[in-house]
Design a protein around this motif. Structure first.
Motif: not given
Length: 196
Positions: A1-5
């Motif tokens: 999510m938002n480029d975070q795992p």
């Protein structure tokens, strides 16, 4: 999510467990249960055979209540138990196999005759004579619940069964096709079980 795992979930509700694509034939119970439309007479003679592979050591497998009669098959702390009351009195039998939550399927047979109740887990069996009614009434029937029950009052275990069931046969009749047409409450997968 938002480029975070996102990572692994902390919990899950109402979803089948991930199986990495490895599945096999059977019904998976993930906290739900099935109510068969065909009434079950605890007072009659019967034979129930099934295979189970539990994910938890405690849970209600089969449950039926009629007027003055009851039938329960359950797991409680790795012990397989059966309690039958056909109106003449309650009879219970239990077996504790060495391992029940070992990732393997185990064959369970429950048989009620005119005078006794027998439980077999794989190759081990236990039999108890009972104060069964002399003239069991076929009218004292209840709906058969598989995997748990919303109204499980009086059952030795109230928590639902978690795991796989397959090859369910009552008096020589396969239950799978009837279960697919039955009422389903909660998570039950009729097609596949996660393989271990």
């Amino acid at each position: 999510m938002n480029d975070q795992p996102v990572g692994h979930p902390e919990g899950a509700r109402g979803v089948s467990p991930c199986s990495d694509g490895l599945t096999e034939r059977g019904m998976y119970f993930g906290g739900g249960h099935v109510v068969l439309d065909d009434p079950f007479a605890a007072g009659a003679q019967f034979t129930l055979t099934f295979e189970l592979r539990p994910r938890r050591p405690t849970g209600l497998l089969f449950h039926a209540r009629g007027h003055g009669t009851s039938f329960d098959v359950f797991l409680i702390n790795n012990t397989v138990g059966v309690t039958v009351n056909d109106g003449g009195g309650s009879v219970s039998v239990a077996l504790t196999p060495q391992k029940i939550c070992d990732g393997e399927f185990h064959v369970i047979t429950v048989s009620k005759g005119e005078k006794d109740l027998m439980l077999m887990v794989d190759a081990t069996s236990e039999k108890k004579a009972g104060p069964f009614a002399s003239f069991p009434s076929s009218t004292t029937q209840g709906l058969l619940h598989i995997g748990g029950a919303l109204e499980s009052s009086g059952a030795p275990v109230t928590s639902p069964y978690m795991g796989c069931l397959r090859n369910m046969i009552i008096n020589g009749r396969r239950v799978a096709s009837e279960a697919r047409a039955a009422r389903v409450i909660g998570l039950v997968d009729f097609n596949v079980c996660p393989a271990y």
